[in-house]
Motif scaffolding. Structure first.
Motif, short mmCIF file in Angstrom:
data_model
loop_
_atom_site.label_atom_id
_atom_site.label_comp_id
_atom_site.label_asym_id
_atom_site.label_seq_id
_atom_site.Cartn_x
_atom_site.Cartn_y
_atom_site.Cartn_z
N THR A 287 0.82 -1.21 0.00
CA THR A 287 0.00 0.00 0.00
C THR A 287 0.85 1.26 0.00
O THR A 287 0.36 2.35 -0.31
CB THR A 287 -0.91 0.04 1.24
N GLY A 288 2.14 1.11 0.39
CA GLY A 288 3.03 2.27 0.45
C GLY A 288 3.21 2.83 1.84
O GLY A 288 3.96 3.80 2.03
N ILE A 289 2.58 2.22 2.84
CA ILE A 289 2.55 2.83 4.16
C ILE A 289 3.93 3.03 4.78
O ILE A 289 4.24 4.09 5.32
CB ILE A 289 1.64 2.01 5.11
N GLY A 350 -8.07 3.07 -1.71
CA GLY A 350 -6.69 3.55 -1.65
C GLY A 350 -6.03 3.60 -3.02
O GLY A 350 -5.24 4.52 -3.31
N SER A 351 -6.33 2.64 -3.89
CA SER A 351 -5.71 2.63 -5.22
C SER A 351 -6.16 3.82 -6.05
O SER A 351 -5.36 4.41 -6.79
CB SER A 351 -6.04 1.32 -5.94
N LEU A 455 -0.27 -2.37 -6.95
CA LEU A 455 -0.23 -3.46 -5.98
C LEU A 455 -1.53 -3.56 -5.19
O LEU A 455 -2.00 -4.66 -4.88
CB LEU A 455 0.95 -3.27 -5.02
N MET A 456 -2.13 -2.42 -4.88
CA MET A 456 -3.42 -2.46 -4.18
C MET A 456 -4.51 -3.06 -5.06
O MET A 456 -5.37 -3.81 -4.57
CB MET A 456 -3.82 -1.05 -3.72
N VAL A 457 -4.47 -2.76 -6.36
CA VAL A 457 -5.45 -3.36 -7.27
C VAL A 457 -5.27 -4.87 -7.31
O VAL A 457 -6.25 -5.64 -7.27
CB VAL A 457 -5.30 -2.75 -8.67
N VAL A 458 -4.03 -5.34 -7.37
CA VAL A 458 -3.75 -6.78 -7.42
C VAL A 458 -4.25 -7.47 -6.15
O VAL A 458 -4.72 -8.62 -6.19
CB VAL A 458 -2.24 -7.02 -7.59
N SER A 459 -4.20 -6.78 -5.02
CA SER A 459 -4.60 -7.41 -3.75
C SER A 459 -6.09 -7.71 -3.69
O SER A 459 -6.53 -8.59 -2.94
CB SER A 459 -4.22 -6.51 -2.57
#
Length: 551
Positions: A287-289, A350-351, A455-459
């Motif tokens: 997510t980049g956190i 978030g994405s 990466l958020m979309v893939v999750s």
């Protein structure tokens, strides 16, 4: 389904013990917040010189490397010292590391900071394993979710303090004074000392004491934690269930140190769950956190914000919003929506925010030579708003859910080993992110946000097709849950099966008869019928949960 509990179990002593354990996550949250801002302080750069991207990433990642090994060290520590003295040892090690960092100077160079961060990281890795374990073992089922949620509260309180400490010293300490950077480093001693002295007041986990054969002490400690006498039917039943759980565990894995390890790694179904736990922390970092936590001033400069004070102020607001999201998660979302919906919804929202930020930076070329000004444009303000909206999405979804899910998915015999792998995975991915972030920004500031958006979309499909819903599913039914297909309906199928079951499960110990008489509605498979009809129901504590166990 409603389950009745005596109101005495929801007492100040239990919450006090949870607060002490949360001081451990306060140490983690503070470090994740203060270090990036401190490396950007003028006084720190004056003391140690301008840092290149490799040096800054090494200073941050040394801590994660120590935490990775500390997560593994927590297993033997927890087995032999217990939860209380294991946390005491972790706080003592953390304090030593903090002192070493604080005494660094231009004469010593960065060596003490490297060494101190490695030592403190070792302690943090131990605490990140032991504290959630302790919370889960002392928490009664009725308030387990919120008690374990104290871990996340401590983390966010520490983070908020870390963000604002940096802003405060920049505003009130001169750039020529080494106090400007020593105060943030020295403040690490505060959460460390709170845990150090707090552990002296802790009550050792009754369950751990039972595993060590210290029966009388376990009963006394459970009496203190529950505020009930040992003769109370609730305590009689709880102790019986705990003893039965330990007996069944030893039949499977034995009582040796290596037994749980051999059992966990020897079962393909448990190796699969360890892989899921590890992947959740990979997607959490995706997510980049942690890139934002550790390098927040750099992130905000990429949005077009200039000046150290402005970046630190913006970072402080980021911490407050993230903390607000965690409160929403604890009080409402985690037990109302379930784990799957929370993770997919957070990733979706978030994405979108991250895609918007990436598009803005790519189009405006903000942050590149010739495209930086002292004020944000209208597009820049929209990107900053998108960033804060992303923060709220993350704080109320992916922030705490991977920890909760990992703690639920393993059976008793392998939970300590499974949580060790989960905690170690968290720190391994933290390490990778902390090393890669400076290089990623140097490569492309908009690409940094674009990668995390993808990466958020893939999750989202990953969660939908791989993760069964664990909400309200008893811990003893996790094997059935993970074996049920289709995955996206597994939780619903298991809960329907529990509701319709008319006979005790072969896998669950029968409830104590005194408890059945007291509650009037518990079947001997440990599952509650919808309502109590007797007069005593007004004295109970109603909770929406399907788990009638305390361990």
């Amino acid at each position: 389904m409603k389950i009745e509990y005596p109101p005495e179990i929801n007492n100040l002593r239990t919450w006090g013990l949870a607060t002490v354990a949360a001081f451990a996550s306060g140490m983690i949250g503070y470090d994740s917040a203060f270090v990036g801002g401190t490396l950007a302080l003028p006084a720190f750069l004056r003391e140690f010189g301008t840092l290149d991207k490799d040096t800054s990433s090494n200073l941050v990642s040394t801590y994660q490397a120590g935490a990775f090994f500390g997560a593994f060290a927590a297993y033997p520590t927890g087995v032999y010292l217990g939860r209380k003295w294991g946390l005491f040892a972790a706080s003592l090690i953390f304090t030593v590391g903090s002192i070493i960092m604080t005494i660094a100077s231009n004469n010593t160079g960065l060596g003490p900071i490297y060494g101190g961060r490695a030592i403190a990281g070792l302690a943090i890795g131990m605490a990140s394993n032991l504290a959630p374990t302790y919370l889960s073992e002392i928490a009664p089922t009725a308030i387990r979710g919120r008690l374990i949620g104290m871990w996340e509260v401590g983390w966010q309180v520490g983070a908020i303090i870390g963000f604002w400490i940096n802003y405060g010293v920049k505003q009130h300490q001169p750039d020529t004074s080494d106090s400007q950077w020593r105060i943030p480093y020295g403040f690490q001693l505060v959460p460390g000392a709170l845990l150090l002295f707090g552990t002296l007041t802790m009550i050792e986990s009754p369950r751990w004491l039972l595993t060590r054969g210290r029966e009388e002490e376990a009963v006394r400690n459970l009496e203190k934690i529950r505020k009930l006498p040992a003769s109370d039917p609730y305590l009689v039943d709880e102790l019986a269930l705990c003893r039965e759980s330990i007996r069944a565990e030893r039949e499977v894995v034995g009582a040796s140190f290596w037994g749980p390890i051999r059992y966990t790694f020897g079962q393909s179904k448990l190796r699969y769950r360890m892989l899921i736990a590890s992947s959740l922390f990979a997607f959490q970092n995706g997510t980049g956190i942690n890139a934002i936590n550790y390098y927040s001033p750099t992130v905000f400069r990429a949005l077009g914000l200039t000046g150290t004070s402005t970046a630190l102020l913006t970072t402080g607001v980021f911490g407050i919003i993230k903390g607000l999201g965690s409160v929403i998660w604890i009080l409402w979302l985690i037990e109302q929506l379930g784990r799957r919906k929370i993770l997919m919804g957070g990733a979706f929202g978030g994405s979108i925010c991250m895609f918007w930020i990436a598009i803005y930076i790519a189009v405006s070329k903000v942050g590149t030579p010739g495209h930086t000004s002292g004020e944000l444009s209208a597009g820049g303000r929209s990107a900053l708003a998108a960033f804060y909206l992303w923060t709220l999405f993350y704080g109320s979804t992916w922030n705490g859910t991977p920890w909760c899910y990992s703690a639920e998915m393993f059976p008793t015999a392998s939970r300590s080993v499974g949580m060790t792998i989960a905690a170690a995975s968290n720190w391994l991915y933290n390490f990778a992110i902390s090393k890669a972030t400076p290089a990623a920004f140097a490569w492309s500031n908009y690409g940094f946000f674009l990668i995390f958006a993808c990466l958020m979309v893939v999750s989202i499909p990953y969660v939908f097709f791989v993760l069964p819903e664990t909400r309200q599913v008893p811990l003893e039914r996790m094997d059935d849950l993970f074996a049920t297909r289709p995955v996206w309906r597994a939780g619903e199928i298991i809960l329907n099966d529990i509701a319709q079951s008319e006979k005790p499960s072969d896998n669950l110990p029968r409830a104590h008869p005194d408890t059945l008489e007291r509650s009037g509605n518990n079947r001997d498979d440990g599952v509650s019928t919808p309502e109590r009809k007797d007069e005593g129901s007004q004295k109970g504590l109603d909770v929406e949960t399907g788990d009638a166990r305390n361990y």
